[in-house]
Write a protein that holds these residues in place. Structure first.
Motif, PDB file in Angstrom:
ATOM      1  N   GLU A   1     115.564  10.390  64.914  1.00  0.00           N
ATOM      2  CA  GLU A   1     115.553   9.936  63.519  1.00  0.00           C
ATOM      3  C   GLU A   1     114.263  10.366  62.814  1.00  0.00           C
ATOM      4  O   GLU A   1     114.302  10.886  61.689  1.00  0.00           O
ATOM      5  N   LEU A   2     113.133  10.186  63.473  1.00  0.00           N
ATOM      6  CA  LEU A   2     111.856  10.578  62.871  1.00  0.00           C
ATOM      7  C   LEU A   2     111.721  12.092  62.736  1.00  0.00           C
ATOM      8  O   LEU A   2     111.201  12.585  61.728  1.00  0.00           O
ATOM      9  N   ARG A   3     112.177  12.810  63.737  1.00  0.00           N
ATOM     10  CA  ARG A   3     112.107  14.280  63.675  1.00  0.00           C
ATOM     11  C   ARG A   3     112.935  14.813  62.527  1.00  0.00           C
ATOM     12  O   ARG A   3     112.526  15.754  61.832  1.00  0.00           O
ATOM     13  N   THR A   4     114.100  14.210  62.304  1.00  0.00           N
ATOM     14  CA  THR A   4     114.947  14.627  61.191  1.00  0.00           C
ATOM     15  C   THR A   4     114.294  14.270  59.857  1.00  0.00           C
ATOM     16  O   THR A   4     114.292  15.080  58.922  1.00  0.00           O
ATOM     17  N   LYS A   5     113.734  13.117  59.761  1.00  0.00           N
ATOM     18  CA  LYS A   5     113.150  12.628  58.533  1.00  0.00           C
ATOM     19  C   LYS A   5     111.885  13.394  58.124  1.00  0.00           C
ATOM     20  O   LYS A   5     111.642  13.641  56.948  1.00  0.00           O
ATOM     21  N   TYR A   6     111.076  13.797  59.091  1.00  0.00           N
ATOM     22  CA  TYR A   6     109.780  14.397  58.791  1.00  0.00           C
ATOM     23  C   TYR A   6     109.673  15.875  59.151  1.00  0.00           C
ATOM     24  O   TYR A   6     108.594  16.388  59.313  1.00  0.00           O
ATOM     25  N   GLN A   7     110.781  16.573  59.187  1.00  0.00           N
ATOM     26  CA  GLN A   7     110.709  18.017  59.443  1.00  0.00           C
ATOM     27  C   GLN A   7     110.988  18.795  58.193  1.00  0.00           C
ATOM     28  O   GLN A   7     111.598  18.460  57.279  1.00  0.00           O
TER      29      GLN A   7
END
Length: 162
Positions: free
Chosen positions: A156-162
């Motif tokens: 979720e974080l990788r998707t949000k902050y990439q």
């Protein structure tokens, strides 16, 4: 095969409840007592001395301040004893931690973090799982579930902050 949880004072109950909940979630029978190493030493000694005959496999002792309970129980049984040092207002639980972890040679007490009832329960379950395949599988399933939850948050974080 049951776990005994002994606290030195009923005021430790909010901490101990976290461990009780874990044991119940894994289907491990648990008996909870209030026995002080200082205020009722004979009763604490008798409980530990008869624990194996009473069907206990592991004992967990929660105490704050001087925290001699785990050691007092361990001195009177050959069952594994896990100590939970409890935080107090005086020294933030460091006194209890040191009292619990600094046992003399020959009388071991496994010690978890200050207020670490959940880990004490999990350690008790791991000890029981050495000879119980069903419990070992429940532990493996719980670990896999925790891993999946962490990896889901990572994705979720990788998707949000990439």
């Amino acid at each position: 095969m049951k776990v005994g949880i002994v606290m030195g004072s009923y005021s430790d109950m909010p901490i101990v409840e976290k461990g009780i909940k874990v044991l119940q979630e894994f289907g491990v029978p648990v008996e909870v007592r209030v026995l002080s190493a200082h205020r009722c030493p004979e009763e604490a000694r008798d409980f530990a001395a008869s624990a194996r005959q009473s069907g206990f496999s592991v004992l967990i002792a929660a105490a704050g301040m001087a925290a001699h309970l785990a050691g007092a129980l361990a001195a009177n049984t050959t069952l594994p004893v896990i100590g939970i040092p409890c935080k107090s207002t005086n020294l933030d639980g460091m006194d209890a931690l040191l009292s619990t972890v600094m046992m003399p040679s020959g009388i071991p007490v496994a010690t978890v973090a200050i207020d670490g009832a959940k880990n004490a329960a999990l350690l008790a379950i791991e000890i029981l799982a050495v000879t119980d395949e069903g419990l070992a599988q429940k532990l493996a399933d719980a670990r896999a579930k925790e891993t999946a939850a962490v990896l889901a948050k990572d994705a979720e974080l990788r998707t949000k902050y990439q």
